[in-house]
Design an enzyme around this catalytic site. Structure first.
Site, PDB file in Angstrom:
ATOM      1  N   ARG A 223       6.120   9.499 -39.269  1.00 54.15           N
ATOM      2  CA  ARG A 223       5.220   8.295 -39.681  1.00 54.15           C
ATOM      3  C   ARG A 223       5.967   7.444 -40.740  1.00 54.15           C
ATOM      4  NH1 ARG A 223       2.150   9.026 -36.448  1.00 54.15           N
ATOM      5  NH2 ARG A 223       0.088  10.228 -36.491  1.00 54.15           N
ATOM      6  N   HIS A 271       3.793   0.605 -34.127  1.00 50.09           N
ATOM      7  CA  HIS A 271       3.121   2.023 -33.964  1.00 50.09           C
ATOM      8  C   HIS A 271       2.592   2.413 -32.388  1.00 50.09           C
ATOM      9  CE1 HIS A 271       1.194   5.698 -35.886  1.00 50.09           C
ATOM     10  NE2 HIS A 271       1.454   6.031 -34.742  1.00 50.09           N
TER      11      HIS A 271
HETATM   12  P1  NDP Z   1       4.146  19.529 -33.595  1.00 52.47           P
HETATM   13  O1  NDP Z   1       3.119  20.004 -34.599  1.00 52.47           O
HETATM   14  O2  NDP Z   1       3.996  20.056 -32.223  1.00 52.47           O
HETATM   15  O3  NDP Z   1       5.479  19.847 -34.284  1.00 52.47           O
HETATM   16  C1  NDP Z   1       6.074  19.595 -35.512  1.00 52.47           C
HETATM   17  C2  NDP Z   1       7.272  20.321 -35.664  1.00 52.47           C
HETATM   18  O4  NDP Z   1       7.934  19.871 -37.204  1.00 52.47           O
HETATM   19  C3  NDP Z   1       7.309  21.775 -35.569  1.00 52.47           C
HETATM   20  O5  NDP Z   1       8.150  22.254 -34.875  1.00 52.47           O
HETATM   21  C4  NDP Z   1       7.235  22.233 -37.068  1.00 52.47           C
HETATM   22  O6  NDP Z   1       7.891  23.392 -37.476  1.00 52.47           O
HETATM   23  C5  NDP Z   1       8.064  21.161 -37.692  1.00 52.47           C
HETATM   24  N1  NDP Z   1       7.999  20.893 -39.399  1.00 52.47           N
HETATM   25  C6  NDP Z   1       6.858  20.813 -40.092  1.00 52.47           C
HETATM   26  N2  NDP Z   1       7.286  20.574 -41.198  1.00 52.47           N
HETATM   27  C7  NDP Z   1       8.500  20.648 -41.323  1.00 52.47           C
HETATM   28  C8  NDP Z   1       9.278  20.896 -42.401  1.00 52.47           C
HETATM   29  N3  NDP Z   1       8.834  20.791 -43.552  1.00 52.47           N
HETATM   30  N4  NDP Z   1      10.499  21.021 -42.146  1.00 52.47           N
HETATM   31  C9  NDP Z   1      11.216  21.171 -41.180  1.00 52.47           C
HETATM   32  N5  NDP Z   1      10.340  21.110 -40.031  1.00 52.47           N
HETATM   33  C10 NDP Z   1       8.881  21.124 -40.166  1.00 52.47           C
HETATM   34  O7  NDP Z   1       4.011  18.108 -33.813  1.00 52.47           O
HETATM   35  P2  NDP Z   1       4.198  16.972 -32.423  1.00 52.47           P
HETATM   36  O8  NDP Z   1       5.574  17.262 -32.038  1.00 52.47           O
HETATM   37  O9  NDP Z   1       3.231  16.982 -31.471  1.00 52.47           O
HETATM   38  O10 NDP Z   1       4.260  15.758 -33.293  1.00 52.47           O
HETATM   39  C11 NDP Z   1       5.107  15.250 -34.349  1.00 52.47           C
HETATM   40  C12 NDP Z   1       4.710  14.196 -35.087  1.00 52.47           C
HETATM   41  O11 NDP Z   1       4.903  13.100 -34.393  1.00 52.47           O
HETATM   42  C13 NDP Z   1       3.114  13.708 -35.300  1.00 52.47           C
HETATM   43  O12 NDP Z   1       2.791  14.592 -36.471  1.00 52.47           O
HETATM   44  C14 NDP Z   1       3.037  12.536 -35.600  1.00 52.47           C
HETATM   45  O13 NDP Z   1       3.295  12.050 -36.962  1.00 52.47           O
HETATM   46  C15 NDP Z   1       4.173  12.006 -34.722  1.00 52.47           C
HETATM   47  N6  NDP Z   1       3.590  11.142 -33.643  1.00 52.47           N
HETATM   48  C16 NDP Z   1       3.947   9.694 -33.597  1.00 52.47           C
HETATM   49  C17 NDP Z   1       3.638   8.901 -32.936  1.00 52.47           C
HETATM   50  C18 NDP Z   1       3.951   7.576 -32.628  1.00 52.47           C
HETATM   51  O14 NDP Z   1       3.484   6.758 -31.761  1.00 52.47           O
HETATM   52  N7  NDP Z   1       4.901   6.957 -33.483  1.00 52.47           N
HETATM   53  C19 NDP Z   1       2.870   9.304 -31.748  1.00 52.47           C
HETATM   54  C20 NDP Z   1       2.519  10.776 -31.757  1.00 52.47           C
HETATM   55  C21 NDP Z   1       3.150  11.704 -32.648  1.00 52.47           C
HETATM   56  P3  NDP Z   1       7.212  24.786 -37.134  1.00 52.47           P
HETATM   57  O15 NDP Z   1       7.772  25.226 -35.731  1.00 52.47           O
HETATM   58  O16 NDP Z   1       7.776  25.764 -38.282  1.00 52.47           O
HETATM   59  O17 NDP Z   1       5.818  24.814 -37.134  1.00 52.47           O
END
Ligand code: NDP
Length: 308
Positions: A223, A271
């Protein structure tokens, strides 16, 4: 038992077609044609209306039409109504495609070559073998893992950093804030696939860039709020970073005259890295509704305290 859709209207028409085909008995309506609000049980939205609790007294589930939920003001959702994020395979497929394209573009100096073409400069740049270019992904969730899986075929040494520990074959995984410097020190191309939360806002900043090997490259598909924009410009201008591909900004659309539009080391897309695919998203929504009715756990349920 109405499903109400409030997001991109062109895709909404596709949602309506697939809903009619796959769940002919379930009424499906497109915002603002909401019908009787008391019949709305399921809301699929990019941004829900502000007065959601009062407007839809019988709401049972709210779906984010995207993978992220940072655009939602979670405090305005009724506490007993689960928020579910989109985990349909179309999003993953498209993100893998975009991330691989961008990592390869950064690896093969495409941003520099676009600038050279604009300046009518015919000049080779030295080529680094993929086995010498380390790619590190921040966020090892659904998308981060899928991207790493596909990147394996290019022979890049792969690293991942995540909040909780992960074990992924062929990927050196790091977990927790304490390990971030080690991860960054070995990352030549950094990919941000984190959710935007109070912990991750502004994580792509000058301090982080300084820990990367000099001249590292950045791909932000998370983001816009992950990035401190002025720090990126300074890092690119000072040679700390050599190029960046950005799919996201804050705000979106990026305002006219913003320095990202014309920076020679930035490749910008609006995006579009990934979008929800109506055909598969409808199946995901119907499956989640069925699970909810059976009282089963919901795979995409957002943890309101964590914010993702
Ligand atoms: P998930 O919820 O599956 O994965 C998020 C991961 O980030 C988890 O493994 C989580 O760890 C980790 N995480 C969260 N907070 C932290 C932190 N503070 N420090 C380290 N690791 C952290 O999400 P997705 O993979 O499905 O999507 C990720 C992001 O991609 C979305 O939230 C969105 O912002 C972005 N996105 C962008 C798009 C675009 O078109 N540009 C389209 C789709 C998504 P844990 O395993 O501990 O929970």
């Amino acid at each position: 038992m109405t499903v109400l859709y409030k997001a991109n209207m062109v895709r909404g028409a596709e949602w309506a077609t697939f809903f009619a085909e796959r769940a002919p008995d379930m009424p499906f309506r497109l915002w603002p044609d909401i019908g009787d609000p008391a019949t709305v049980r399921y809301l699929v939205a990019w941004q829900p209306p502000d007065d959601i609790a009062a407007a839809f007294p019988n709401l049972e589930l709210v779906f984010s039409v995207g993978a992220g939920v940072d655009q939602f003001d979670i405090t305005k959702l009724p506490p007993h109504v689960p928020l579910v994020r989109m985990m349909e395979p179309g999003i993953t497929e498209r993100m893998v495609e975009y991330a691989c394209m961008s990592v390869l573009a950064l690896h093969r100096d495409l941003v520099q070559f676009i600038g050279q073409q604009r300046d009518q400069v015919w000049r080779e740049l030295s080529v680094t073998h993929t086995s010498e270019r380390r790619v590190g992904v921040m966020g090892l969730g659904l998308l981060g893992q899928a991207v790493l899986e596909r990147l394996k075929s290019f022979d890049f040494p792969l690293l991942g950093w995540n909040r909780s520990p992960r074990s992924i074959a062929g990927v050196t995984c790091y977990a927790g804030a304490d390990t971030l410097p080690d991860f960054l020190g070995q990352t030549d191309i950094l990919v941000c696939l984190l959710p935007l939360t109070s912990e991750t806002r502004g994580i792509l900043n000058a301090k982080l860039f300084a820990r990367l090997p000099r001249g590292a490259r950045l791909l932000n598909v998370g983001r816009g709020g992950h990035l401190v924009e002025a720090d990126l410009i300074a890092a690119l201008d000072g040679g700390v970073l050599s190029a960046a591909v950005l799919d996201v900004a804050e705000p979106e659309p990026l305002p006219a005259g913003h320095p990202f539009w014309s920076h020679p080391r930035i490749l910008l897309t609006p995006h579009i890295a990934s979008t929800t695919k109506p055909e598969t998203a409808v199946d995901y929504v119907l499956d989640t509704i069925a699970r909810h009715r059976r009282g089963e756990p919901l795979p995409g349920r957002v943890d309101r305290d964590r914010g993702y």
